[in-house]
Write a protein that holds these residues in place. Structure first.
Motif, mmCIF file in Angstrom:
data_model
loop_
_atom_site.group_PDB
_atom_site.id
_atom_site.type_symbol
_atom_site.label_atom_id
_atom_site.label_comp_id
_atom_site.label_asym_id
_atom_site.label_seq_id
_atom_site.Cartn_x
_atom_site.Cartn_y
_atom_site.Cartn_z
ATOM 1 N N ILE A 169 18.406 62.799 17.887
ATOM 2 C CA ILE A 169 18.853 61.974 19.014
ATOM 3 C C ILE A 169 19.242 60.589 18.521
ATOM 4 N N SER A 170 19.858 59.829 19.406
ATOM 5 C CA SER A 170 20.284 58.472 19.045
ATOM 6 C C SER A 170 19.070 57.543 18.925
ATOM 7 N N GLU A 171 19.248 56.487 18.190
ATOM 8 C CA GLU A 171 18.178 55.501 18.012
ATOM 9 C C GLU A 171 17.805 54.862 19.350
ATOM 10 N N GLU A 172 18.797 54.618 20.181
ATOM 11 C CA GLU A 172 18.549 54.021 21.499
ATOM 12 C C GLU A 172 17.660 54.941 22.346
ATOM 13 N N SER A 173 17.940 56.232 22.304
ATOM 14 C CA SER A 173 17.136 57.192 23.069
ATOM 15 C C SER A 173 15.708 57.239 22.555
ATOM 16 N N TRP A 174 15.565 57.262 21.235
ATOM 17 C CA TRP A 174 14.227 57.331 20.647
ATOM 18 C C TRP A 174 13.422 56.083 21.001
ATOM 19 N N GLN A 175 14.046 54.925 20.937
ATOM 20 C CA GLN A 175 13.352 53.680 21.278
ATOM 21 C C GLN A 175 12.940 53.671 22.750
ATOM 22 N N ALA A 176 13.771 54.235 23.615
ATOM 23 C CA ALA A 176 13.428 54.305 25.042
ATOM 24 C C ALA A 176 12.214 55.211 25.255
ATOM 25 N N THR A 214 9.008 56.194 32.314
ATOM 26 C CA THR A 214 9.646 57.456 31.935
ATOM 27 C C THR A 214 10.976 57.641 32.662
ATOM 28 N N GLU A 215 11.098 57.088 33.852
ATOM 29 C CA GLU A 215 12.355 57.205 34.593
ATOM 30 C C GLU A 215 13.475 56.450 33.884
ATOM 31 N N THR A 216 13.139 55.311 33.302
ATOM 32 C CA THR A 216 14.121 54.560 32.529
ATOM 33 C C THR A 216 14.518 55.342 31.285
ATOM 34 N N ALA A 217 13.540 55.910 30.610
ATOM 35 C CA ALA A 217 13.828 56.707 29.407
ATOM 36 C C ALA A 217 14.673 57.927 29.761
ATOM 37 N N VAL A 218 14.367 58.577 30.870
ATOM 38 C CA VAL A 218 15.137 59.744 31.297
ATOM 39 C C VAL A 218 16.587 59.346 31.583
ATOM 40 N N ALA A 219 16.780 58.202 32.214
ATOM 41 C CA ALA A 219 18.143 57.739 32.500
ATOM 42 C C ALA A 219 18.922 57.508 31.205
#
Length: 170
Positions: free
Chosen positions: A108-115, A155-160
């Motif tokens: 996955i992207s770095e942004e996704s992993w950080q989220a 988690t809702e922010t990460a899911v988005a």
């Protein structure tokens, strides 16, 4: 003798020019063919990796849903009255889920992993805070449900963010 030299030059110069033109034309064709092959290999690689990447996003989306505090406290009942043991049970469940999905960061992207990481840390920190304010496991559970019914879960922010990244892939 001069006639032979002129004749040799007359035959040699066109042959050299024709050979040079052929060399440059075939060189260009070979370079273009190599570029086409590299492009096809890149497309094939992306086509093969897309299902793996999508599966990684799916698993992390599921991870976020499983560590959502409301769903977590509904799924995991306290064993006893002690809020510290319940807190450890909740945190251990989050850690276990996290370790199960740790390798997904490769796809996955770095942004996704950080989220996802930020979501996990925010939830564990908030659970620690709520545990300090609670006298027993039942109160910790109630405070968690009340607190997260008022605010948006991390988690809702990460899911988005995960959904946004998947849209970029597709």
């Amino acid at each position: 003798m001069e006639g032979i030299i002129i004749q040799v030059i007359a035959y040699t110069v066109p042959a050299i020019v024709t050979g040079g033109v052929a060399y440059f034309m075939f060189g260009g064709l070979v370079k273009q063919d190599n570029r086409d092959k590299k492009f096809e290999a890149l497309v094939a690689k992306k086509r093969e990796s897309l299902p793996i990447r999508l599966q990684a996003y799916e698993r992390l989306l599921l991870f976020c849903e499983r560590i959502n505090p409301i769903k977590l406290v509904i799924r995991i009942n306290p064993i006893g009255e002690d809020n510290n043991s319940y807190l450890h049970l909740l945190i251990n469940n989050i850690e276990q889920e996290f370790e199960h999905n740790l390798e997904q960061q490769l796809y996955i992207s770095e942004e996704s992993w950080q989220a996802v990481l930020a979501s996990k840390f925010a939830i564990t920190n908030k659970l620690h805070q709520l545990a300090e304010e609670s006298k027993d496991a039942k109160e910790l559970r109630e405070k968690t449900l009340t607190e997260y019914s008022k605010i948006e879960s991390p988690t809702e922010t990460a899911v988005a963010i995960l959904k946004q990244q998947v849209k970029k892939l597709i």
